[in-house]
Design a protein around this motif. Structure first.
Motif, mmCIF file in Angstrom:
data_model
loop_
_atom_site.group_PDB
_atom_site.id
_atom_site.type_symbol
_atom_site.label_atom_id
_atom_site.label_comp_id
_atom_site.label_asym_id
_atom_site.label_seq_id
_atom_site.Cartn_x
_atom_site.Cartn_y
_atom_site.Cartn_z
ATOM 1 N N ARG A 1 0.810 -1.219 0.000
ATOM 2 C CA ARG A 1 0.000 0.000 0.000
ATOM 3 C C ARG A 1 0.840 1.264 0.000
ATOM 4 N NH1 ARG A 1 -3.204 -2.473 4.181
ATOM 5 N NH2 ARG A 1 -2.252 -1.003 5.638
ATOM 6 N N ARG A 2 1.946 1.263 0.749
ATOM 7 C CA ARG A 2 2.835 2.426 0.849
ATOM 8 C C ARG A 2 2.083 3.692 1.251
ATOM 9 N NH1 ARG A 2 5.861 4.404 -3.349
ATOM 10 N NH2 ARG A 2 7.488 4.942 -1.896
ATOM 11 N N GLY A 3 1.340 3.624 2.342
ATOM 12 C CA GLY A 3 0.687 4.812 2.860
ATOM 13 C C GLY A 3 -0.765 4.949 2.491
ATOM 14 N N HIS A 4 -1.238 4.234 1.462
ATOM 15 C CA HIS A 4 -2.659 4.277 1.119
ATOM 16 C C HIS A 4 -3.456 3.501 2.171
ATOM 17 C CE1 HIS A 4 -1.986 6.109 -2.811
ATOM 18 N NE2 HIS A 4 -0.953 5.298 -2.933
ATOM 19 N N LYS A 5 -4.598 4.033 2.549
ATOM 20 C CA LYS A 5 -5.361 3.437 3.643
ATOM 21 C C LYS A 5 -6.135 2.200 3.210
ATOM 22 C CE LYS A 5 -5.850 7.723 6.286
ATOM 23 N NZ LYS A 5 -6.799 8.678 6.912
ATOM 24 N N GLY A 6 -6.673 2.202 2.007
ATOM 25 C CA GLY A 6 -7.500 1.085 1.559
ATOM 26 C C GLY A 6 -6.729 0.056 0.766
ATOM 27 N N ASN A 7 -7.346 -1.123 0.620
ATOM 28 C CA ASN A 7 -6.721 -2.211 -0.125
ATOM 29 C C ASN A 7 -7.342 -2.418 -1.502
ATOM 30 O OD1 ASN A 7 -4.865 -2.969 1.910
ATOM 31 N ND2 ASN A 7 -6.488 -4.034 3.018
ATOM 32 N N GLU A 8 -8.223 -1.491 -1.931
ATOM 33 C CA GLU A 8 -8.917 -1.690 -3.204
ATOM 34 C C GLU A 8 -7.944 -1.782 -4.376
ATOM 35 O OE1 GLU A 8 -9.397 0.881 -1.202
ATOM 36 O OE2 GLU A 8 -11.316 0.485 -0.209
ATOM 37 N N ARG A 9 -6.891 -0.992 -4.339
ATOM 38 C CA ARG A 9 -5.946 -0.968 -5.456
ATOM 39 C C ARG A 9 -5.198 -2.293 -5.566
ATOM 40 N NH1 ARG A 9 -2.264 4.160 -4.858
ATOM 41 N NH2 ARG A 9 -1.708 3.597 -6.977
ATOM 42 N N ILE A 10 -5.010 -2.984 -4.451
ATOM 43 C CA ILE A 10 -4.304 -4.265 -4.482
ATOM 44 C C ILE A 10 -5.086 -5.274 -5.314
ATOM 45 C CG2 ILE A 10 -3.509 -6.195 -3.071
ATOM 46 C CD1 ILE A 10 -2.909 -4.207 -0.863
ATOM 47 N N VAL A 11 -6.422 -5.274 -5.171
ATOM 48 C CA VAL A 11 -7.256 -6.174 -5.976
ATOM 49 C C VAL A 11 -7.072 -5.873 -7.457
ATOM 50 C CG1 VAL A 11 -9.608 -6.891 -6.472
ATOM 51 C CG2 VAL A 11 -8.940 -6.401 -4.117
ATOM 52 N N ASP A 12 -7.104 -4.595 -7.819
ATOM 53 C CA ASP A 12 -6.942 -4.206 -9.225
ATOM 54 C C ASP A 12 -5.592 -4.646 -9.771
ATOM 55 O OD1 ASP A 12 -9.431 -3.022 -9.101
ATOM 56 O OD2 ASP A 12 -8.641 -1.018 -8.671
ATOM 57 N N MET A 13 -4.536 -4.473 -8.971
ATOM 58 C CA MET A 13 -3.192 -4.851 -9.428
ATOM 59 C C MET A 13 -3.077 -6.358 -9.621
ATOM 60 S SD MET A 13 -0.560 -2.352 -7.353
ATOM 61 C CE MET A 13 -1.375 -2.337 -5.763
ATOM 62 N N LEU A 14 -3.611 -7.128 -8.679
ATOM 63 C CA LEU A 14 -3.559 -8.589 -8.807
ATOM 64 C C LEU A 14 -4.295 -9.054 -10.055
ATOM 65 C CD1 LEU A 14 -4.089 -9.829 -5.126
ATOM 66 C CD2 LEU A 14 -2.066 -10.201 -6.556
ATOM 67 N N GLU A 15 -5.489 -8.524 -10.281
ATOM 68 C CA GLU A 15 -6.268 -8.936 -11.452
ATOM 69 C C GLU A 15 -5.574 -8.524 -12.745
ATOM 70 O OE1 GLU A 15 -10.208 -7.450 -10.894
ATOM 71 O OE2 GLU A 15 -10.691 -8.903 -9.321
ATOM 72 N N GLU A 16 -4.905 -7.383 -12.731
ATOM 73 C CA GLU A 16 -4.167 -6.952 -13.926
ATOM 74 C C GLU A 16 -3.010 -7.912 -14.213
ATOM 75 O OE1 GLU A 16 -1.580 -3.125 -15.585
ATOM 76 O OE2 GLU A 16 -2.807 -2.908 -13.777
ATOM 77 N N LEU A 17 -2.304 -8.338 -13.167
ATOM 78 C CA LEU A 17 -1.213 -9.300 -13.363
ATOM 79 C C LEU A 17 -1.732 -10.626 -13.909
ATOM 80 C CD1 LEU A 17 1.022 -8.745 -10.196
ATOM 81 C CD2 LEU A 17 1.598 -8.214 -12.557
ATOM 82 N N HIS A 18 -2.901 -11.042 -13.464
ATOM 83 C CA HIS A 18 -3.475 -12.309 -13.940
ATOM 84 C C HIS A 18 -3.809 -12.241 -15.433
ATOM 85 C CE1 HIS A 18 -3.885 -15.023 -10.540
ATOM 86 N NE2 HIS A 18 -4.206 -14.004 -9.760
ATOM 87 N N ARG A 19 -4.329 -11.118 -15.902
ATOM 88 C CA ARG A 19 -4.835 -11.082 -17.279
ATOM 89 C C ARG A 19 -3.815 -10.577 -18.299
ATOM 90 N NH1 ARG A 19 -7.858 -6.787 -14.788
ATOM 91 N NH2 ARG A 19 -7.117 -4.731 -15.479
ATOM 92 N N THR A 20 -2.669 -10.074 -17.856
ATOM 93 C CA THR A 20 -1.668 -9.576 -18.800
ATOM 94 C C THR A 20 -0.875 -10.738 -19.378
ATOM 95 O OG1 THR A 20 -1.482 -7.488 -17.590
ATOM 96 C CG2 THR A 20 0.310 -8.043 -19.108
ATOM 97 N N LEU A 21 -0.756 -10.760 -20.700
ATOM 98 C CA LEU A 21 -0.045 -11.838 -21.394
ATOM 99 C C LEU A 21 1.328 -11.375 -21.864
ATOM 100 C CD1 LEU A 21 -2.888 -13.397 -23.582
ATOM 101 C CD2 LEU A 21 -1.910 -14.324 -21.480
ATOM 102 N N PHE A 22 2.264 -12.300 -21.812
ATOM 103 C CA PHE A 22 3.607 -12.066 -22.319
ATOM 104 C C PHE A 22 3.879 -13.050 -23.452
ATOM 105 C CE2 PHE A 22 3.374 -10.558 -18.046
ATOM 106 C CZ PHE A 22 4.147 -9.426 -18.024
ATOM 107 N N ALA A 23 4.932 -12.788 -24.224
ATOM 108 C CA ALA A 23 5.211 -13.631 -25.388
ATOM 109 C C ALA A 23 6.703 -13.905 -25.500
ATOM 110 C CB ALA A 23 4.704 -12.954 -26.656
#
Length: 393
Positions: free
Chosen positions: A86-108
């Motif tokens: 979080r680095r100072g952010h109070k909520g954890n909502e952004r963590i959910v967004d980051m995790l889901e982004e890592l799951h759906r991003t494809l590499f080649a």
């Protein structure tokens, strides 16, 4: 460390001995501090066309690699506190967004088909993740994740690696800056500071959408110049590039990464320790200096005081001393073994005591005020710069 530890714990783990990146990652993890390893194969893996990671997701991936350390190649789960993300952010909502982004991003990566034909393989890096569900409004908790078999394979195959700084990674404000930083850190550690890449390869490496910044002037202004400004301020090296043209079109770029000299290394360490809020102003030299009236001390007196303190700190040891507490006056082979080791590793084969003498001459009286992490990074940066300027002996 016992003999059993030197055999890397168990017979079923012997394969890690071939993965130099993981051995170094484990060593840095034991040492602690801000530095960590990103395996070279993960640095060089390219984004699938039209996809990229946001800055926050890129940082999270870097933290995951840092946390996994020398165990990143293993088929196990890794864990991290949400508060470390979080680095100072109070909520954890952004963590959910980051995790889901890592799951759906494809590499080649380039591969072979079942028929032996050239093929492009697409895959993700995160196989599964768990986020603790908060109860009664509490903001504490952990996340857990597993890397995919493809990610673990790339990690295990990596003989090269980028040594990165956690504070620098978290300090970048552009995802493109972070990616170019990784490319530079990898190539400097290979002692191949040149990166020659065409425009298609650059976009794939940095995650620049094919439809974005179609005009190279825009790409130069919005991506390259921004990345250079941040890297020159926060990294242990600087970056320059040359543009190769065919007619009026830029078809290729040649990047050169150069380690900073000792004074610049000290400035970087100081900058990483400052608050990020004034970083852009400091980078653009728009910070006003405050003039403090009062008595002054003659430079000659300051020089004598610092030289006297340095000589006392560097006297022959009679009790156990703290590592990197002061730069030795004599040979680094005796009483300065940690400095000698850095010189051997980063000096490119040059005589370490010769490099040390050049370092003392360049630093002058400033050397007496350095110790600990600042002194270590300053000395290492000077060794890298010394080798970069002269090549192999």
């Amino acid at each position: 460390m016992g003999e059993s530890d030197s055999v890397l714990i168990a017979d079923d783990e012997n394969e890690v001995s071939s993965a130099r990146a993981m051995r170094v990652a484990a060593a840095l993890a034991r040492k602690g501090g801000e530095e960590f390893v990103k395996p070279g194969r993960l640095v060089e893996v390219r984004f699938v066309r039209g996809q990229s990671l946001s800055l926050t997701a890129s940082r999270l991936l870097a933290l995951m690699i840092l946390t996994a350390g020398g165990d990143a190649w293993r088929d196990v789960s890794h864990r991290m506190r949400k508060s470390d993300i979080r680095r100072g952010h109070k909520g954890n909502e952004r963590i959910v967004d980051m995790l889901e982004e890592l799951h759906r991003t494809l590499f080649a990566e380039d591969d072979k088909s079942w028929r032996g034909k050239r093929a492009t393989k697409r895959f993700s890096l995160i196989q599964a993740s768990w986020e603790e569900v908060e109860e009664e409004g509490k903001e504490t908790g952990w996340i857990e994740w597993q890397f995919t078999p493809d990610a673990r394979r790339l990690i295990q195959e990596s003989q090269t690696y980028a040594v990165m700084n956690r504070q620098a990674v978290l300090g970048f404000r552009s995802a493109y800056s972070l990616k170019l930083y990784e490319e530079g850190a990898l190539r400097l550690h290979r002692r191949q500071p040149i990166w020659k890449v065409d425009m298609v390869g650059l976009r794939a490496a940095l995650g620049i959408d094919p439809e974005k910044y179609a005009d190279f002037a825009q790409l130069r202004r919005k991506v390259l110049q921004v990345a250079k400004a941040e890297i020159d301020q926060l990294a242990h090296f600087t970056v320059e590039w040359n543009e190769i043209r065919r007619g009026r079109a830029v078809i290729e770029l040649i990047f050169r990464f150069a380690p900073k000299d000792a004074p610049a290394q000290i400035e970087t360490v100081d900058e990483l320790a400052r608050h990020a809020s004034g970083r852009k102003a400091r980078r653009e030299d728009s910070v006003e200096d405050l003039a403090i009236a009062g008595p002054t001390v003659a430079p000659e007196l300051i020089g004598r005081l610092v030289a006297d303190a340095t000589s006392k700190l560097s006297a022959p040891d009679r009790v156990p001393r703290e590592k990197f507490a002061a730069f030795p006056l004599g040979s680094l082979r005796y009483g300065g073994e940690e400095f000698y080791k850095v010189g051997v590793e980063h000096g490119g084969g040059w005589d370490v005591d010769g490099i040390a003498e050049a370092y003392r001459k360049e630093m002058g009286t400033r050397l007496g005020s350095l110790k600990g992490v600042k002194l270590e990074r300053s000395w290492r940066g000077f060794c890298e710069s010394y080798f970069s300027r002269r090549g192999r002996p």
